[in-house]
Scaffold this motif. Structure first.
Motif, PDB file in Angstrom:
ATOM      1  N   GLN B  60     -26.936  37.796  13.126  1.00 26.98           N
ATOM      2  CA  GLN B  60     -27.639  36.604  13.583  1.00 26.98           C
ATOM      3  C   GLN B  60     -26.627  35.623  14.155  1.00 26.98           C
ATOM      4  OE1 GLN B  60     -29.913  34.811  10.448  1.00 26.98           O
ATOM      5  NE2 GLN B  60     -31.278  33.756  11.833  1.00 26.98           N
ATOM      6  N   ASN B  61     -26.969  34.953  15.180  1.00 31.50           N
ATOM      7  CA  ASN B  61     -26.142  33.969  15.897  1.00 31.50           C
ATOM      8  C   ASN B  61     -25.163  34.620  16.873  1.00 31.50           C
ATOM      9  OD1 ASN B  61     -27.353  31.875  14.418  1.00 31.50           O
ATOM     10  ND2 ASN B  61     -25.811  32.042  12.813  1.00 31.50           N
ATOM     11  N   PHE B  62     -25.163  35.936  16.937  1.00 28.36           N
ATOM     12  CA  PHE B  62     -24.326  36.623  17.914  1.00 28.36           C
ATOM     13  C   PHE B  62     -25.201  37.593  18.697  1.00 28.36           C
ATOM     14  CE2 PHE B  62     -20.268  35.070  16.502  1.00 28.36           C
ATOM     15  CZ  PHE B  62     -20.438  34.842  15.143  1.00 28.36           C
ATOM     16  N   THR B  63     -25.037  37.622  20.017  1.00 30.06           N
ATOM     17  CA  THR B  63     -25.885  38.474  20.841  1.00 30.06           C
ATOM     18  C   THR B  63     -25.057  39.345  21.770  1.00 30.06           C
ATOM     19  OG1 THR B  63     -26.061  36.867  22.646  1.00 30.06           O
ATOM     20  CG2 THR B  63     -27.674  36.682  20.856  1.00 30.06           C
ATOM     21  N   GLN B  64     -25.705  40.394  22.216  1.00 27.10           N
ATOM     22  CA  GLN B  64     -25.058  41.284  23.178  1.00 27.10           C
ATOM     23  C   GLN B  64     -24.814  40.568  24.497  1.00 27.10           C
ATOM     24  OE1 GLN B  64     -27.352  44.783  24.077  1.00 27.10           O
ATOM     25  NE2 GLN B  64     -25.748  45.700  25.324  1.00 27.10           N
ATOM     26  N   GLU B  65     -25.676  39.631  24.823  1.00 26.23           N
ATOM     27  CA  GLU B  65     -25.545  38.896  26.082  1.00 26.23           C
ATOM     28  C   GLU B  65     -24.300  38.019  26.073  1.00 26.23           C
ATOM     29  OE1 GLU B  65     -29.180  40.658  25.665  1.00 26.23           O
ATOM     30  OE2 GLU B  65     -28.448  39.071  24.317  1.00 26.23           O
ATOM     31  N   LYS B  66     -23.876  37.601  24.915  1.00 29.58           N
ATOM     32  CA  LYS B  66     -22.710  36.729  24.788  1.00 29.58           C
ATOM     33  C   LYS B  66     -21.437  37.514  24.431  1.00 29.58           C
ATOM     34  CE  LYS B  66     -20.419  32.838  23.790  1.00 29.58           C
ATOM     35  NZ  LYS B  66     -20.001  31.864  24.816  1.00 29.58           N
ATOM     36  N   PHE B  67     -21.594  38.547  23.604  1.00 31.70           N
ATOM     37  CA  PHE B  67     -20.462  39.325  23.120  1.00 31.70           C
ATOM     38  C   PHE B  67     -20.702  40.823  23.353  1.00 31.70           C
ATOM     39  CE2 PHE B  67     -18.339  35.881  20.916  1.00 31.70           C
ATOM     40  CZ  PHE B  67     -19.358  35.034  20.523  1.00 31.70           C
ATOM     41  N   PRO B  68     -20.742  41.259  24.584  1.00 33.03           N
ATOM     42  CA  PRO B  68     -20.959  42.690  24.822  1.00 33.03           C
ATOM     43  C   PRO B  68     -19.814  43.528  24.281  1.00 33.03           C
ATOM     44  CG  PRO B  68     -20.375  41.549  26.855  1.00 33.03           C
ATOM     45  CD  PRO B  68     -20.600  40.487  25.822  1.00 33.03           C
ATOM     46  N   ILE B  69     -20.175  44.632  23.640  1.00 32.15           N
ATOM     47  CA  ILE B  69     -19.192  45.505  22.998  1.00 32.15           C
ATOM     48  C   ILE B  69     -19.330  46.909  23.561  1.00 32.15           C
ATOM     49  CG2 ILE B  69     -18.616  46.658  20.810  1.00 32.15           C
ATOM     50  CD1 ILE B  69     -19.450  44.048  19.389  1.00 32.15           C
ATOM     51  N   SER B  70     -18.186  47.550  23.748  1.00 32.02           N
ATOM     52  CA  SER B  70     -18.133  48.957  24.146  1.00 32.02           C
ATOM     53  C   SER B  70     -17.367  49.740  23.098  1.00 32.02           C
ATOM     54  CB  SER B  70     -17.441  49.091  25.510  1.00 32.02           C
ATOM     55  OG  SER B  70     -17.220  50.444  25.834  1.00 32.02           O
ATOM     56  N   HIS B  71     -17.892  50.884  22.716  1.00 31.70           N
ATOM     57  CA  HIS B  71     -17.231  51.733  21.710  1.00 31.70           C
ATOM     58  C   HIS B  71     -17.393  53.170  22.168  1.00 31.70           C
ATOM     59  CE1 HIS B  71     -16.837  52.793  17.125  1.00 31.70           C
ATOM     60  NE2 HIS B  71     -15.841  53.262  17.840  1.00 31.70           N
ATOM     61  N   PRO B  72     -16.647  53.572  23.199  1.00 32.36           N
ATOM     62  CA  PRO B  72     -16.908  54.855  23.861  1.00 32.36           C
ATOM     63  C   PRO B  72     -16.389  56.089  23.130  1.00 32.36           C
ATOM     64  CG  PRO B  72     -15.047  53.758  24.876  1.00 32.36           C
ATOM     65  CD  PRO B  72     -15.605  52.796  23.877  1.00 32.36           C
ATOM     66  N   ASN B  73     -15.415  55.919  22.236  1.00 33.17           N
ATOM     67  CA  ASN B  73     -14.869  57.085  21.552  1.00 33.17           C
ATOM     68  C   ASN B  73     -14.334  56.681  20.184  1.00 33.17           C
ATOM     69  OD1 ASN B  73     -12.105  56.111  21.935  1.00 33.17           O
ATOM     70  ND2 ASN B  73     -12.414  56.650  24.082  1.00 33.17           N
ATOM     71  N   SER B  75     -11.427  56.164  19.106  1.00 38.44           N
ATOM     72  CA  SER B  75     -10.160  55.445  18.992  1.00 38.44           C
ATOM     73  C   SER B  75     -10.168  54.094  19.692  1.00 38.44           C
ATOM     74  CB  SER B  75      -9.012  56.284  19.562  1.00 38.44           C
ATOM     75  OG  SER B  75      -9.208  56.522  20.935  1.00 38.44           O
ATOM     76  N   PHE B  76     -11.241  53.737  20.362  1.00 36.24           N
ATOM     77  CA  PHE B  76     -11.193  52.546  21.191  1.00 36.24           C
ATOM     78  C   PHE B  76     -12.494  51.756  21.152  1.00 36.24           C
ATOM     79  CE2 PHE B  76      -9.511  49.954  24.517  1.00 36.24           C
ATOM     80  CZ  PHE B  76     -10.591  49.591  25.297  1.00 36.24           C
ATOM     81  N   SER B  77     -12.351  50.441  21.123  1.00 36.74           N
ATOM     82  CA  SER B  77     -13.495  49.548  21.261  1.00 36.74           C
ATOM     83  C   SER B  77     -13.041  48.293  21.987  1.00 36.74           C
ATOM     84  CB  SER B  77     -14.066  49.177  19.890  1.00 36.74           C
ATOM     85  OG  SER B  77     -15.164  48.285  20.028  1.00 36.74           O
ATOM     86  N   SER B  78     -13.945  47.682  22.712  1.00 34.18           N
ATOM     87  CA  SER B  78     -13.631  46.425  23.370  1.00 34.18           C
ATOM     88  C   SER B  78     -14.801  45.474  23.220  1.00 34.18           C
ATOM     89  CB  SER B  78     -13.309  46.641  24.855  1.00 34.18           C
ATOM     90  OG  SER B  78     -14.461  47.084  25.551  1.00 34.18           O
ATOM     91  N   MET B  79     -14.476  44.209  23.268  1.00 41.52           N
ATOM     92  CA  MET B  79     -15.501  43.174  23.200  1.00 41.52           C
ATOM     93  C   MET B  79     -15.140  42.088  24.207  1.00 41.52           C
ATOM     94  SD  MET B  79     -16.896  40.900  19.987  1.00 41.52           S
ATOM     95  CE  MET B  79     -15.461  39.831  19.883  1.00 41.52           C
TER      96      MET B  79
END
Lengths: 116, 114
Positions: B60-73, B75-79
């Motif tokens: 709650q209080n955090f959204t994908q529109e504001k903090f999009p996250i990628s976690h493709p594999n 070993s790696f994630s980005s925000m």
């Protein structure tokens, strides 16, 4: 709701002594994991030790050990033979053991200062 | 050993602009990655929990529109912090690991918004 409480804001001890940091928790989960981390002055968060709720034996790693009192929902961290480099902020954390409960709930932290 | 790297360590951006931060796990599989923000008072806020091949769950209080996250594999994630404002300041931490075990943390990305 889950909650972790650390009432000791800061502790100062002399080098080579033993220190205990308190932590109590609240959870409705029947199985859960408890952790202690420390955060150094640079901001780095280091995993120290873990206790699984279903284990009766207190976990021990190096000069870290736990005092797990399940009926009291308490998980104290004991550091023996403290060193100057143990100075840091120590966080107690927990999470449920079920899938989807992977995020950690942190306490507010205890600042430990070890003096020479 | 299990190591987590985060890039950049520090970043300054102008109000209303966006910045991307990365989290890389070395020596273990980051099946799950939790993104937190730590305030100057040291309190932690969970932003979102990401598991490979599953939907990302935002708090709650955090959204994908504001903090999009990628976690493709494993070993790696980005925000990304989009349209950053003063209230977005803080130390952004990623905790990575396999769900049965403890989370390992990176050193964090400290965001300053001018």
């Amino acid at each position: 709701a889950q909650k972790v409480t650390q009432t000791q804001t800061s502790i100062s001890v002399m080098e080579k002594t033993t220190v205990t940091m308190d932590c109590v928790y609240e959870t409705q989960d029947s199985s859960y994991f408890l952790f202690w981390y420390k955060q150094t002055a640079s901001g780095e968060i280091v995993f120290l030790i873990r206790q699984d709720s279903y284990k009766k034996e207190n976990a021990t790693v190096g000069h870290y050990s736990l005092n797990f009192q399940k009926p009291k929902s308490s998980i104290g961290l004991i550091i023996t033979a403290t060193q100057i480099e143990d100075s840091a902020v120590y966080f107690c954390a927990m999470r449920g053991a079920s899938s989807g409960s992977w995020q950690l709930i942190f306490g507010s932290g205890t600042q430990l200062t070890v003096m020479p | 050993g299990a190591l987590v790297y985060q890039y950049p360590r520090r970043t300054i951006c102008k109000s209303g602009t966006s910045m991307r931060m990365e989290c890389q796990a070395v020596g273990f599989q980051a099946t799950s990655v939790a993104w937190y923000r730590q305030s100057p008072q040291k309190t932690f806020e969970l932003i979102a929990l990401s598991t490979v091949n599953s939907a990302i769950k935002y708090e709650q209080n955090f959204t994908q529109e504001k903090f999009p996250i990628s976690h493709p594999n494993l070993s790696f994630s980005s925000m990304t912090v989009l349209n950053a404002y003063l209230e977005d300041r803080g130390l952004y931490l990623c905790g990575a690991g396999d769900w049965e075990y403890e989370q390992y943390f990176g050193p964090g990305t400290r965001l300053t918004v001018l």
